[in-house]
Design an enzyme around this catalytic site. Structure first.
Site, mmCIF file in Angstrom:
data_model
loop_
_atom_site.group_PDB
_atom_site.id
_atom_site.type_symbol
_atom_site.label_atom_id
_atom_site.label_comp_id
_atom_site.label_asym_id
_atom_site.label_seq_id
_atom_site.Cartn_x
_atom_site.Cartn_y
_atom_site.Cartn_z
ATOM 1 N N LYS A 70 21.955 28.088 45.285
ATOM 2 C CA LYS A 70 22.724 28.925 44.364
ATOM 3 C C LYS A 70 23.958 29.337 45.421
ATOM 4 C CE LYS A 70 22.416 33.179 41.725
ATOM 5 N NZ LYS A 70 21.415 34.059 41.207
ATOM 6 N N SER A 145 21.289 35.214 36.279
ATOM 7 C CA SER A 145 22.596 34.828 36.791
ATOM 8 C C SER A 145 22.326 33.372 37.535
ATOM 9 C CB SER A 145 23.079 35.774 37.988
ATOM 10 O OG SER A 145 22.235 35.891 39.218
ATOM 11 N N SER A 169 16.894 36.929 37.335
ATOM 12 C CA SER A 169 17.930 35.789 37.511
ATOM 13 C C SER A 169 17.454 34.508 37.834
ATOM 14 C CB SER A 169 18.969 36.331 38.427
ATOM 15 O OG SER A 169 19.929 37.420 38.048
#
Length: 480
Positions: A70, A145, A169
């Site tokens: 990420k 996210s 997330s």
């Protein structure tokens, strides 16, 4: 190389036998990402020069295996943007602990995945680098996210990816994309090199199509780190040792607040089916209450935004990242931050700054901290008589792109079933429960356990996976 039908074990076998070389695996992975990402936009940066470690030891399960990261996790020499304009050109000169551990295990870091800007969002629509699409339906969001990591795994671009989870997330995008995702206990995995959103809530975790793959990766990244004072020195067990077990006698709590009429019918039915599966196989099902659930969303947004307002003070246009053209120093600060941050980030900075202000601190931040303590006590009480808590991950399946981005309250309420685990610092995961009979989209089954008891989370998730074999299904959005 497409990973829809691959696992870390299958890749390890191919690399060991010489059926494929690590160099070729990296090249094939990059080629597949380029092709698939034309539809999905799961990656911000692909390392086209990615090369496997030298002298690979295939006793390391991750040796030569491409892993995605990420884009709020620092990677030395590989652009790290947090999906923000203010860091659009930031190339770090140091390595996060988790990436260093992956490299020590000889994994190949293949690229950086898209996300909501600074991890603030539930749809991966606040990224400076564009929306990510859900592989099951390209008109739907992948969640957030960590939507890029989830979409990359679900579309077969990688076998596993790292994400971060501040209020859901990892779990919500895992649910929306029909994959497994785990947020470990707060302090189980080092946050050194994670771009901070809310430091008391953030935790790095793993996303993969199969439960065992996440266990293999967590085995590598978990454990003590001298550079992160919040990391526990507790011994890290072999998480794969909790797999292939039954659930007979397991005490399973189902909070009544998690199964209310606010949960879509298709989601509720899919989750209830998994609960009945556990019951039929000898688990003891107990209905319980988490009475402070109705307060978790406002409590979270006060605490998280307050911490974010402090953490994001460091982005000033001076030392690194985007710098606006300006006439004086004050204007550098003002214009760089105004132009560099997106609307959602600025909204949360303002909320946090207000909550910490002299006139509001006692009324808002202090009260939220007290409610957080009550939330923790709710969980402690349930875990006195139960091994795990289960329920839905989200009240709904993946929603349409652009349908909720302008309705902040509705978007924030997406996290109502996931926030509590971050507040309490406990491990929590999402494993596929099937497809919703009303929307045809994946539904996630959430499993929570007491602090440092990831073992029970993996045990239940693996049992569900072996029972429903959801991993055999291919996302419909990938079909030409």
């Amino acid at each position: 190389m497409n990973y829809l039908n691959e696992t870390i074990d299958s890749l390890n076998d191919k690399l060991k036998s010489g059926a494929v070389s690590a160099d070729q695996l990296a090249k094939d992975t990059i080629a597949n990402i380029k092709k698939t990402d034309e539809k999905i936009n799961a990656f911000i940066t692909v390392d086209e020069d990615a090369k496997p470690a030298e002298d690979l030891d295939f006793n390391n399960k991750l040796a030569g295996v491409p892993i995605a990261i990420k884009d709020n996790i620092i990677t030395n020499g590989l652009k790290t943007t947090a999906a923000s304009h203010i860091l659009y050109n930031f190339e770090p000169v140091y390595e996060s602990t988790v990436v260093a551990k992956l490299k020590a295990a000889q994994a190949t870091i293949i690229g950086k995945t898209n996300m909501d800007e600074f991890a603030m969002g539930s749809s991966t629509e606040t990224s400076y680098f564009g929306d990510t699409k859900n592989p099951w339906n390209l008109n739907k969001v992948p969640g957030g996210s960590s939507g890029g990591s989830a979409a990359a795994v679900a579309s077969g671009e990688v076998v596993a990816a790292l994400g971060s989870d501040t209020g859901g997330s990892i779990r919500q995008p895992a649910s929306f994309n029909g994959i497994f995702g785990i947020k470990p206990t707060y302090g189980r995995v080092s946050r050194w090199g994670l771009i901070a959103f809310a430091s008391s809530l953030d935790q790095i975790g793993v996303m993969s199509k199969r439960v065992k793959d996440s266990a293999e990766v967590l085995n590598v990244i978990a454990g003590a780190d001298d550079r992160d004072a919040t990391v526990s020195e507790k011994e890290v067990p072999d998480y794969t040792s909790f797999l292939d077990k039954d659930v007979k006698g397991l005490r399973v709590a189902v909070p009544k607040e998690y199964m209310s009429d606010a949960v879509e019918e298709g989601v509720r039915k899919a989750v209830e089916a998994q609960i009945e599966l556990l019951r039929a196989n000898g688990a003891i099902i107990n209905e319980v209450s988490l009475p402070h659930t109705k307060y978790v969303v406002p409590t979270y947004y006060i605490i998280a935004s307050s911490e974010a307002s402090a953490n994001l003070e460091r982005y000033d246009g001076i030392r690194y990242g985007y710098r606006a053209e300006a006439k004086n120093l004050d204007e550098v600060f003002l214009k760089s931050r105004s132009e560099g941050f997106g609307d959602e980030v600025k909204r949360r900075i303002m909320l946090g700054s207000f909550a910490l202000s002299a006139g509001a601190y006692d009324k808002f931040f202090l009260q939220a901290a007290k409610v957080r303590t009550l939330i923790c006590q709710d969980f402690d009480k349930i875990f006195e008589d139960n091994d795990v808590i289960v329920g839905p991950v989200s009240t709904e399946t993946a929603f349409d792109l652009n349908s909720e981005i302008s309705d902040q309250i509705k978007m924030y309420n997406n996290d109502i079933l996931t926030i509590s685990a971050n507040m309490a610092g406990i491990p929590a995961a999402s494993v596929p429960a099937g497809l919703s009979e009303t929307t045809g989209m994946p539904v996630g089954f959430q499993i929570m356990a007491k602090r440092f008891d990831e073992g029970h989370v993996f045990q239940v998730a693996d049992f569900i996976e072996r029972s429903n074999k959801f991993y055999e299904q291919t996302p419909a959005g990938l079909e030409d």
